[in-house]
Design an enzyme around this catalytic site. Sequence first.
Site, PDB file in Angstrom:
ATOM      1  CE  LYS A  88      -1.996   3.127   1.604  1.00  0.00           C
ATOM      2  NZ  LYS A  88      -2.483   4.795   1.235  1.00  0.00           N
TER       3      LYS A  88
ATOM      4  N   GLY B 275       6.480   6.077   8.019  1.00  0.00           N
ATOM      5  CA  GLY B 275       6.192   7.366   8.065  1.00  0.00           C
ATOM      6  C   GLY B 275       6.586   8.055   9.173  1.00  0.00           C
ATOM      7  CB  SER B 276       3.384  10.575  10.937  1.00  0.00           C
ATOM      8  OG  SER B 276       2.720   9.744  10.460  1.00  0.00           O
TER       9      SER B 276
ATOM     10  N   GLY C  29       1.809   5.565  13.066  1.00  0.00           N
ATOM     11  CA  GLY C  29       3.367   5.225  13.222  1.00  0.00           C
ATOM     12  C   GLY C  29       2.648   4.046  14.326  1.00  0.00           C
TER      13      GLY C  29
ATOM     14  CD  GLU D  18      12.824   2.407  10.190  1.00  0.00           C
ATOM     15  OE1 GLU D  18      13.995   3.009  10.582  1.00  0.00           O
ATOM     16  OE2 GLU D  18      13.396   0.719  10.611  1.00  0.00           O
TER      17      GLU D  18
ATOM     18  CB  CYS E 177      12.971   9.846   7.675  1.00  0.00           C
ATOM     19  SG  CYS E 177      13.819   9.081   6.802  1.00  0.00           S
TER      20      CYS E 177
ATOM     21  CD  GLU F 280       9.748  13.650  10.662  1.00  0.00           C
ATOM     22  OE1 GLU F 280       9.021  13.387  11.076  1.00  0.00           O
ATOM     23  OE2 GLU F 280      10.813  13.511  10.031  1.00  0.00           O
TER      24      GLU F 280
HETATM   25  P1  NAP Z   1       2.564   9.145   6.539  1.00  0.00           P
HETATM   26  O1  NAP Z   1       1.621  10.816   6.388  1.00  0.00           O
HETATM   27  O2  NAP Z   1       2.184   8.563   8.209  1.00  0.00           O
HETATM   28  O3  NAP Z   1       1.620   7.917   5.746  1.00  0.00           O
HETATM   29  C1  NAP Z   1       2.879   7.046   5.576  1.00  0.00           C
HETATM   30  C2  NAP Z   1       1.961   5.964   5.045  1.00  0.00           C
HETATM   31  O4  NAP Z   1       1.006   5.132   5.648  1.00  0.00           O
HETATM   32  C3  NAP Z   1       1.438   6.750   3.408  1.00  0.00           C
HETATM   33  O5  NAP Z   1       1.574   5.504   2.807  1.00  0.00           O
HETATM   34  C4  NAP Z   1      -0.418   6.183   4.001  1.00  0.00           C
HETATM   35  O6  NAP Z   1      -1.490   6.504   3.610  1.00  0.00           O
HETATM   36  C5  NAP Z   1      -0.081   5.394   5.019  1.00  0.00           C
HETATM   37  N1  NAP Z   1      -1.383   5.796   6.405  1.00  0.00           N
HETATM   38  C6  NAP Z   1      -1.119   6.694   7.095  1.00  0.00           C
HETATM   39  N2  NAP Z   1      -2.170   6.475   7.827  1.00  0.00           N
HETATM   40  C7  NAP Z   1      -2.387   5.617   8.470  1.00  0.00           C
HETATM   41  C8  NAP Z   1      -3.148   4.296   9.200  1.00  0.00           C
HETATM   42  N3  NAP Z   1      -3.824   5.030  10.071  1.00  0.00           N
HETATM   43  N4  NAP Z   1      -2.678   3.047   8.937  1.00  0.00           N
HETATM   44  C9  NAP Z   1      -2.306   2.672   7.683  1.00  0.00           C
HETATM   45  N5  NAP Z   1      -2.009   3.471   6.844  1.00  0.00           N
HETATM   46  C10 NAP Z   1      -1.700   4.714   7.480  1.00  0.00           C
HETATM   47  O7  NAP Z   1       3.811  10.098   5.967  1.00  0.00           O
HETATM   48  P2  NAP Z   1       4.337  10.348   4.833  1.00  0.00           P
HETATM   49  O8  NAP Z   1       3.559  12.000   4.970  1.00  0.00           O
HETATM   50  O9  NAP Z   1       3.760   9.625   3.345  1.00  0.00           O
HETATM   51  O10 NAP Z   1       5.670  10.377   5.425  1.00  0.00           O
HETATM   52  C11 NAP Z   1       6.897  11.049   5.701  1.00  0.00           C
HETATM   53  C12 NAP Z   1       7.288  10.386   7.566  1.00  0.00           C
HETATM   54  O11 NAP Z   1       7.917   9.614   7.120  1.00  0.00           O
HETATM   55  C13 NAP Z   1       7.672  11.358   8.200  1.00  0.00           C
HETATM   56  O12 NAP Z   1       7.489  11.395   9.379  1.00  0.00           O
HETATM   57  C14 NAP Z   1       9.220  10.650   7.769  1.00  0.00           C
HETATM   58  O13 NAP Z   1      10.167  11.344   9.284  1.00  0.00           O
HETATM   59  C15 NAP Z   1       8.983   9.714   7.812  1.00  0.00           C
HETATM   60  N6  NAP Z   1       9.703   8.516   6.982  1.00  0.00           N
HETATM   61  C16 NAP Z   1      10.425   7.893   7.854  1.00  0.00           C
HETATM   62  C17 NAP Z   1      11.463   7.133   8.004  1.00  0.00           C
HETATM   63  C18 NAP Z   1      12.849   6.399   7.779  1.00  0.00           C
HETATM   64  O14 NAP Z   1      12.764   5.083   8.036  1.00  0.00           O
HETATM   65  N7  NAP Z   1      12.244   6.700   9.249  1.00  0.00           N
HETATM   66  C19 NAP Z   1      11.496   7.517   6.320  1.00  0.00           C
HETATM   67  C20 NAP Z   1      10.480   8.112   4.844  1.00  0.00           C
HETATM   68  C21 NAP Z   1       9.485   8.706   5.214  1.00  0.00           C
HETATM   69  P3  NAP Z   1      -1.318   7.965   2.482  1.00  0.00           P
HETATM   70  O15 NAP Z   1      -0.745   8.560   1.852  1.00  0.00           O
HETATM   71  O16 NAP Z   1      -3.162   7.979   1.947  1.00  0.00           O
HETATM   72  O17 NAP Z   1      -2.136   8.520   3.311  1.00  0.00           O
END
Ligand code: NAP
Length: 493
Positions: free
Chosen positions: A174, A227-228, A232, A249, A283, A384
């Site tokens: 997904k 993700g966030s 997470g 992550e 990230c 962040e």
């Molecule tokens: P996000 O909003 O948390 O979304 C990440 C993924 O999760 C997307 O596919 C999103 O789908 C899905 N998602 C959202 N809510 C969900 C839920 N309740 N249940 C299951 N899946 C859900 O994060 P983002 O804005 O895409 O990414 C930015 C974040 O990722 C930042 O905080 C960054 O630091 C972090 N990140 C961490 C790493 C690492 O390795 N530590 C690497 C890269 C990024 P939708 O897009 O459809 O909402």
Amino acid sequence: MAESYRNHIGGRWVDARAGGRQQSLDPATGEVVAEVARSEPADVADAVAAAKAAFEHWRRHPAPKRGEILYRAAEAMARRKEDLARLMTREMGKVIAEARGDVQEGIDLTYFMAGEGRRLAGQTVPAESPDKFAMSVREPVGVVAAITPWNFPMAIPTWKLMPALVGGNTVVFKPASDTPALACELVRILEEAGLPPGVLNLVTGPGATVGDALVQHPDVTLVSFTGSTEAGRAVAVKCADGLKRVSLELGGKNAITVMDDADLDLAVEGILWSAYGTSGQRCTACSRVIVQRGVEQALSARLSARINALRVGNGLDPATDVGPVINRRALEKIDEYVQIGRAEGAELLTGGAPAAVEGLAAGNFYAPTLFGGVRATMRIAQEEIFGPVLSMIAVDDLDEAVRVNNGTAYGLSSAIYTRDVNRAFRAMRELSTGIVYINAGTIGAEIQLPFGGTRGTGNGHREAGTAALDVYTEWKACYVDFSGRLQRAQIDR
Ligand code: NAP
């Protein structure tokens, strides 16, 4: 013209059952890049059923053969690198040179995991009883849910899909709603490389419904989520309820420390690249510079001058240094943090507002921003922001730098510039992040080493390198007793 994609379930490209569609937009121009399925929980159920059905066959498929499929996928990705990079820049905005790097990281990881098909090493150890053989082997865990963000739309999916597949798992993928087209292309590449039907399934759609249904599905054994922190944490709670394995992550608040003996020119290059590359949306992006007071003024002057010279624009233009941020919501959040920083009393040295780019009125551009006089406890130094906003915090010595570096809820990446080898090694030991760089910025991880963070950045797992295999396989210990009699471990001595 906008590309059109569907879900991939059981080896077929299919519409969402209810026929829903959603768009992926170019953050530089506002144009529609692609239309994809807007799935619902019923589509997730179909995808999980297909993955479950394929598992029994795939787990028995010899690992070297699984690796050969990945090898062919890596070859295809390498051939198509430029197309994929251009699609990436259109879909999420990062400048084209960085998009090529993102695809390259995916290629590197795929070759690496293809090789693991001929290793997947376990252990053979001596048994304590005579005429007995003891060994451990890696076993797949079952159906893996791979949920990915938009900021590394090729690298991060490969970090999850390739070790999962080579390990003998089947997958439901997904991707983020901001970058579904690239995910569809990756799945197409793997399908054409020879993955049997059902082994890799793709459902696009909102995280809150599609992602959630996937996380909660009883036949999903492992959830691998990047993700966030907010999302997470919610995922982890649901996985706990279902006693599922979960690998997280999450966010970062990474810092570069600059000591007074540093090569300042080198430090400036590393800071610019780490803070404003991908418009600060990595990230591992550097969002804090911890500077020893003796070089604070010199560093701040050099940084401000270089930041003012950065060109903001469409990432497809090779002259652009800083592309757009992902969407309007992100632009607003970044601006809110800048207002918070001002209200907290930080000194705005440059930037601090959305940027106007000629001919791109619909784009989401934010001026590269630098705050000076930041205290380590301010919100802009703790939370962040995920945008091109950098905060400078002055400190007296290395001990204070380490305390500031370690004093946030996150622990992904940290860096230090110093010419003193003793300081470098002390920093390597004391900086409590999953990744530490000496005389380089906070970004630039290579795929052959573990990637991930401490504290609020995750839950202790690592992506990439052989460490990733520990997420996607579980250990089975096997004992073969060829003595022909009862031997009692720990008792017959
Ligand atoms: P996000 O909003 O948390 O979304 C990440 C993924 O999760 C997307 O596919 C999103 O789908 C899905 N998602 C959202 N809510 C969900 C839920 N309740 N249940 C299951 N899946 C859900 O994060 P983002 O804005 O895409 O990414 C930015 C974040 O990722 C930042 O905080 C960054 O630091 C972090 N990140 C961490 C790493 C690492 O390795 N530590 C690497 C890269 C990024 P939708 O897009 O459809 O909402």
